[in-house]
Design an enzyme around this catalytic site. Structure first.
Site: not given
Length: 406
Positions: A357-358
């Site tokens: 996600g990052d």
């Protein structure tokens, strides 16, 4: 054509009514918004020495993206399920450490040959963005501010970040150790994060007002924070960042980051959301936000509701971007949800979903600061996430091939 022109001319209102009609249209459209250039601002407002850095609207050399968040040293290990059971955590949890988790970090170091990574959700995204931008011919374009301890781990974090092309503007806490995150990668390749914030929790508003940070803030086109920052710097810091972005025509972006942010830090989230121009999250975080707000758990519905929420500035309509693992990424913007398919990847190529996600956010922002449309931003996000999940931890290959397509 002449007949149509004639009908148009006859149906036009008399000239004496034109001003009234323009007043009406003006009221519908709202007040005209002028973007400020740094030339229009008193330099002393930003910098003690009068230097306000390059104008972000024509910035071709300086920092384009500023991240503000919780810097952490990731201690990442592959572990059996028994370790999760011992410390009473569930696979995929993202939590703050409690008393019962105190021994987990020493155990990882002693028994599970960890890998050390310069981490923290915001810093991960900024490192990935720097990697993507370097391939597009833009180096030294990313900066990060957060709080670390005056110790070896803090120095290691700075070295790793700078090696990745990120300019660090750390606040140093002489009395508290640098924060750490235990990353437990279980046999299913799911990751569980147990974070001890320590110094990261001591970030202060005054650090954002220092000349060092103000210089990169003024230079930047986009400012980004993960939701975890709401537990440390909090709404006072996000309000300063959001107000700056609103005043100078920039975008302030926030990630929900974990279900517990929506569940237990709702007051801080509610205080920050009016400043947010782009909200990120995954399907689990979207459901948690929907439940907390009474919107239900349908991801598309939650995206639309969040996008339609009140904003402190009318400069940009809010966009909401929700990823769903291998399922399509949803973007809600101006009352419409668009679906973006995720390129397929063989399951046997997936090494570790830690940081996916990052990484998506880092790729997305790498195109946002270059002025690209959302569809191109999402494609870049899918690319960077795809690279990260084929590696251990939130690490990147030496060379990024994405820029070759531009």
């Amino acid at each position: 054509r002449k007949a149509r022109q004639g009908r148009t001319a006859r149906s036009s209102p008399p000239k004496r009514d034109a001003p009234r009609r323009m007043d009406f249209l003006s009221g519908c459209m709202g007040p005209k918004v002028e973007r400020k250039s740094s030339k229009d601002v008193d330099p002393a407002f930003f910098m003690a020495d009068g230097n306000i850095g390059p104008d972000h609207l024509v910035n071709h050399k300086g920092v384009m993206l500023l991240g503000v968040g919780n810097p952490l040293l990731d201690i990442s290990s592959k572990v059996p399920m028994e370790v999760l059971e011992k410390y009473e955590v569930k696979s995929g949890d993202i939590i703050l450490a409690e008393e019962k988790h105190a021994g987990i970090y020493d155990e990882l170091v002693k028994d599970y040959s960890p890998e050390y990574i310069a981490g923290g959700a915001t810093q991960n995204s900024i490192r990935v963005c720097a990697w993507m931008l370097k391939a597009a011919g833009r180096e030294n374009a990313c900066a990060f501010a957060g709080c670390v301890g005056d110790d070896a781990n803090g120095k290691k974090l700075a070295e790793c970040a700078e090696a990745g092309g990120v300019q660090v503007c750390y606040q140093v806490d002489n009395a508290t150790p640098t924060g750490v995150c235990g990353v437990l990668v279980d046999p299913t390749n799911e990751r569980t994060l147990v974070t001890r914030l320590d110094a990261a929790n001591n970030f202060t508003l005054s650090h954002l007002e220092t000349p060092e940070v103000q210089k990169v803030l003024v230079s930047s086109k986009v400012v980004y924070s993960a939701g975890f920052f709401l537990t440390s710097g909090g709404p006072d810091c996000t309000a300063l960042l959001g107000n700056h972005c609103a005043e100078f025509g920039k975008r302030f972006c926030l990630n929900i980051s974990a279900p517990f942010i929506a569940q237990f830090f709702g007051e801080q989230l509610d205080a920050t959301l009016p400043h947010v121009d782009i909200l990120f999250g995954n399907e689990t975080e979207a459901a948690a936000l929907g439940e907390a707000k009474g919107w239900g758990t349908d991801v598309a519905t939650v995206a639309l509701k969040a996008a339609a929420g009140a904003k402190a500035s009318g400069r940009f309509a809010r966009a909401v971007v929700f990823t769903q693992g291998s399922d399509a990424t949803l973007v809600a913007y101006q009352g419409v949800v668009t679906s973006h398919a995720v390129p397929k990847l063989d399951k046997d190529k997936i090494v570790d979903t830690n940081g996916a996600g990052d990484a998506f956010v880092g790729g997305f922002l790498s195109r946002l600061v270059l002025g690209k449309e959302f569809d191109e931003c999402v494609k870049a996000g899918h690319f960077s996430a795809r690279q990260i999940i084929q590696r251990s931890g939130c690490t990147v290959p030496d060379k990024c091939t994405y820029g070759s397509f531009f």
